[in-house]
Design a protein around this motif. Structure first.
Motif, PDB file in Angstrom:
ATOM      1  N   GLY A   1       6.300  -2.753   1.471  1.00 15.59           N
ATOM      2  CA  GLY A   1       6.004  -1.501   2.214  1.00 15.59           C
ATOM      3  C   GLY A   1       5.355  -2.021   3.393  1.00 15.59           C
ATOM      4  O   GLY A   1       4.884  -0.960   4.152  1.00 15.59           O
ATOM      5  N   LYS A   2       5.440  -3.265   3.899  1.00 14.76           N
ATOM      6  CA  LYS A   2       5.179  -3.967   5.156  1.00 14.76           C
ATOM      7  C   LYS A   2       3.811  -3.314   5.638  1.00 14.76           C
ATOM      8  O   LYS A   2       3.345  -3.149   6.659  1.00 14.76           O
ATOM      9  CB  LYS A   2       6.050  -3.346   6.180  1.00 14.76           C
ATOM     10  CG  LYS A   2       7.713  -3.898   5.947  1.00 14.76           C
ATOM     11  CD  LYS A   2       8.351  -3.374   7.006  1.00 14.76           C
ATOM     12  CE  LYS A   2       9.875  -3.826   6.968  1.00 14.76           C
ATOM     13  NZ  LYS A   2      10.836  -3.473   8.156  1.00 14.76           N
ATOM     14  N   SER A   3       2.824  -3.466   4.562  1.00 13.92           N
ATOM     15  CA  SER A   3       1.460  -3.344   4.749  1.00 13.92           C
ATOM     16  C   SER A   3       0.734  -4.512   5.791  1.00 13.92           C
ATOM     17  O   SER A   3       1.317  -5.494   5.875  1.00 13.92           O
ATOM     18  CB  SER A   3       0.690  -3.214   3.442  1.00 13.92           C
ATOM     19  OG  SER A   3       1.155  -2.174   2.515  1.00 13.92           O
ATOM     20  N   SER A   4      -0.167  -4.100   6.219  1.00 20.12           N
ATOM     21  CA  SER A   4      -0.866  -5.140   7.250  1.00 20.12           C
ATOM     22  C   SER A   4      -1.659  -6.142   6.521  1.00 20.12           C
ATOM     23  O   SER A   4      -1.883  -6.302   5.317  1.00 20.12           O
ATOM     24  CB  SER A   4      -1.891  -4.438   8.049  1.00 20.12           C
ATOM     25  OG  SER A   4      -2.862  -4.216   7.280  1.00 20.12           O
ATOM     26  N   ALA A   5      -2.024  -7.453   7.101  1.00 22.94           N
ATOM     27  CA  ALA A   5      -2.504  -8.503   6.572  1.00 22.94           C
ATOM     28  C   ALA A   5      -3.682  -8.057   5.994  1.00 22.94           C
ATOM     29  O   ALA A   5      -4.280  -8.532   5.192  1.00 22.94           O
ATOM     30  CB  ALA A   5      -2.651  -9.798   7.668  1.00 22.94           C
ATOM     31  N   SER A   6      -4.707  -7.293   6.901  1.00 23.77           N
ATOM     32  CA  SER A   6      -5.885  -6.996   6.357  1.00 23.77           C
ATOM     33  C   SER A   6      -5.812  -6.007   5.022  1.00 23.77           C
ATOM     34  O   SER A   6      -6.698  -6.430   3.967  1.00 23.77           O
ATOM     35  CB  SER A   6      -6.690  -6.318   7.374  1.00 23.77           C
ATOM     36  OG  SER A   6      -6.030  -5.017   7.775  1.00 23.77           O
ATOM     37  N   GLU A   7      -4.755  -5.143   4.938  1.00 23.06           N
ATOM     38  CA  GLU A   7      -4.673  -4.396   3.604  1.00 23.06           C
ATOM     39  C   GLU A   7      -4.472  -5.331   2.553  1.00 23.06           C
ATOM     40  O   GLU A   7      -4.940  -5.256   1.237  1.00 23.06           O
ATOM     41  CB  GLU A   7      -3.883  -3.391   3.835  1.00 23.06           C
ATOM     42  CG  GLU A   7      -3.765  -2.188   2.714  1.00 23.06           C
ATOM     43  CD  GLU A   7      -2.772  -1.117   2.972  1.00 23.06           C
ATOM     44  OE1 GLU A   7      -2.569  -0.456   2.231  1.00 23.06           O
ATOM     45  OE2 GLU A   7      -2.139  -1.320   4.009  1.00 23.06           O
ATOM     46  N   LEU A   8      -3.525  -6.472   2.744  1.00 22.64           N
ATOM     47  CA  LEU A   8      -2.997  -7.429   1.737  1.00 22.64           C
ATOM     48  C   LEU A   8      -4.379  -8.123   1.254  1.00 22.64           C
ATOM     49  O   LEU A   8      -4.317  -8.293  -0.152  1.00 22.64           O
ATOM     50  CB  LEU A   8      -1.985  -8.281   1.919  1.00 22.64           C
ATOM     51  CG  LEU A   8      -0.460  -7.832   2.606  1.00 22.64           C
ATOM     52  CD1 LEU A   8       0.205  -8.485   3.284  1.00 22.64           C
ATOM     53  CD2 LEU A   8       0.041  -7.215   1.098  1.00 22.64           C
TER      54      LEU A   8
END
Length: 567
Positions: free
Chosen positions: A521-528
């Protein structure tokens, strides 16, 4: 020399820490009247060196000096030739009432004393000082290789040192008269003795600076004050050893030296770059001597991390990435992984730049961009070599990344490295390169981040209480580990730093179903990262607290290395 007839000798030895009658008798037999014998006692080892020499000074009615706290008149240093100072360990401290004050650790060295009197040309006042302090102050005041430096200036032997016949790289070979060769060997030998990983020879506007990187930190080596006079000769000698073009000063060059000495063998990578003050040259020292260097147990992982790594090594395919800055130990970790799974039934091929260490049973390939032997080109070829396991030294571009992914999708286990600040950033870094997220999510099994932290010196470690309010500010787990930890106070073994050697801290991010969906889903690095932390990933700083609690590291060192860690 019977101890019964020399009660003062027994008193000196007992002050130094000898109490066993057998040890006292053995040393007494080694001591012969009429000659210097302090060397035999020093070689046998002293528990209390300062007390030993202070007792000698008291009986001889000589002054005793604590050189760590004594002042030295630098104008007096030129009163004696540096070769005499180094050979007999006799250091001029200053002048008082017309007498040259000279510190020695061997009051019974009559030959050295006569040479000092001849060189001083006047009265000499002798002072007793501990051997280790004397060696340390002489090295700091005169600089490494100072005795050879004097020889060069006296004999004007610079031109001899540039002759191609002196290309030997045996550090113990003193047969040649080329003084610059000896001087360069002494610099390298000193770096090896100090456990340096790098040597930097850096021309300044009015000086030539030499620095060693020890336990990851740079420290300046003491060198003779007029070393700039030999800048060209020293750099040329190093270029000859590395088989570089000594006539080329305008372009960067790379070379390699194989060193041999009584201590073992070293592979040295040499790099030169032009600067406004002349060529700057750097040497990376790779120790080829340590046995069992690469084994999973030597990484000192904690139980959870080791279980995770062993599970990854048992996978039949996929990609495992190790991230961190240059010099963080990524190659050591990868070599340890390969050594763990290296077996007759597995074919392992590596592609590296350069091949740092040889692994028995592993086919290692060194890339050479100048002939178009790149990571991507080599990877295409080795896929036809029927490998089970592939290690790629570094993923630098999308082409290399895509070939590595294709290899993982076709049944290969692939290891590689990336330069990122933490584990999760490895995913976003590859996506930024242009790799499709769904491909990454399907083949990446885990990403490890690591750093090297300096170990507490075991010789001077002392238990120290930390203020609990300060520990709470950095989110230190007080309830789990308490608030008292060991800190190095600084000693001869650690060069006063309080640290000796290094160990690694880790962050292991395993790609599970939750992270798989976020990556697609191409989530951001902070979310990962937040998801990984929520489901059990420990940060570098948290793993560092484990090292602190086990007396291996200090809180200050963990904070320094993990400054980017939000923790």
């Amino acid at each position: 020399m019977a101890l019964a007839r020399r009660p003062h000798l027994r008193r000196w030895l007992e002050a130094g820490g000898y109490h066993d009658p057998a040890d006292l008798d053995r040393l007494a037999r080694a001591i012969e009247p009429g000659r210097s014998w302090v060397g035999e006692v020093l070689a046998a080892g002293l528990d209390n060196e300062a007390a030993f020499f202070e007792e000698i000074a008291r009986d001889l009615h000589w002054p005793f000096a604590d050189l760590d706290n004594a002042s030295v008149d630098r104008e007096a240093l030129g009163a004696l030739p540096s070769r005499l100072v180094f050979l007999h360990l006799m250091l001029p401290l200053g002048r008082e009432n017309g007498s040259l004050q000279v510190a020695t650790c061997d009051p019974f060295n009559s030959v050295g004393q006569q040479l000092v009197r001849d060189a001083a040309g006047g009265p000499v006042q002798w002072i007793v000082a501990p051997h280790s302090q004397l060696v340390r102050r002489i090295k700091a005041l005169y600089g490494v290789g100072a005795e050879t430096f004097d020889e060069i200036l006296e004999n004007r032997a610079v031109s001899d040192a540039l002759d191609d016949q002196f290309e030997a790289t045996d550090l113990d070979d003193e047969a040649t008269d080329a003084s610059v060769v000896k001087f360069v060997n002494q610099i390298i030998r000193e770096a090896i003795r100090e456990r340096a990983t790098d040597i930097h020879v850096e021309p300044q506007e009015k000086s030539l600076r030499i620095r060693y990187r020890i336990d990851g930190m740079l420290s300046e080596a003491a060198v003779p004050p007029k070393l700039r006079l030999l800048q060209s000769a020293i750099i040329t000698r190093l270029k000859i050893m590395a088989k570089m073009d000594i006539a080329e000063h305008r372009l960067p060059q790379d070379g390699r030296i194989n060193l041999q000495s009584a201590e073992g063998n070293w592979d040295v990578r040499v790099s030169t770059v032009p600067s406004v003050n002349g060529e700057s040259i750097s040497l990376r020292l790779l120790n080829q001597n340590e046995e069992q260097r690469y084994a999973l147990g030597r990484l000192e992982l904690d139980g959870a991390h080791e279980d995770a790594i062993r599970e990854l090594l048992a996978q039949p395919n996929g990609i495992v990435l190790v991230t961190g800055p240059t010099g963080s130990g990524k190659s050591t970790s990868l070599y340890s992984f390969l050594s763990e799974i290296n077996a007759v039934e597995r074919r392992i091929i590596t592609v590296e730049e350069p091949v740092e260490y040889r692994l028995p049973g592993v086919t290692q390939i060194e890339v050479k961009p100048e002939i178009n032997l790149t990571f991507a080109n080599v990877l295409r070829s080795i896929l036809r070599q029927d490998p089970n396991i592939i290690m790629v030294g570094e993923v630098r571009d999308v082409e290399t990344a895509e070939i590595a992914i294709r290899a993982a999708m076709t049944g290969h286990l692939v290891f590689s490295t990336l330069h990122t600040n933490d584990a999760v950033s490895g995913i976003t870094r590859l996506i930024d390169m242009g790799v499709e997220p769904f491909l990454l999510a399907s083949v990446v099994r885990a990403i490890l981040a690591q750093r090297l932290v300096r170990r507490v010196c075991p010789h001077c470690a002392e238990l120290r209480p930390y203020p609990e309010d300060e520990l709470r500010k950095i989110n230190f787990p007080l309830e789990q580990y308490g608030s008292q930890f060991y800190v190095g106070q600084g000693c001869d073994h650690c060069r006063g730093s309080g640290y000796l050697g290094r160990c690694a801290i880790y962050e292991v991010c395993q790609i599970d179903d939750r992270l798989h969906q976020l990556i697609v889903g191409k989530s951001s690095a902070s979310e990962l990262r937040q998801t990984a932390l929520t489901h059990g990933m420990r940060t570098l700083r948290q793993d560092g607290w484990r090292r602190v609690a086990s007396s291996q590291c200090t809180i200050e060192e963990v904070l320094r290395v993990t400054a980017m860690d939000a923790a």
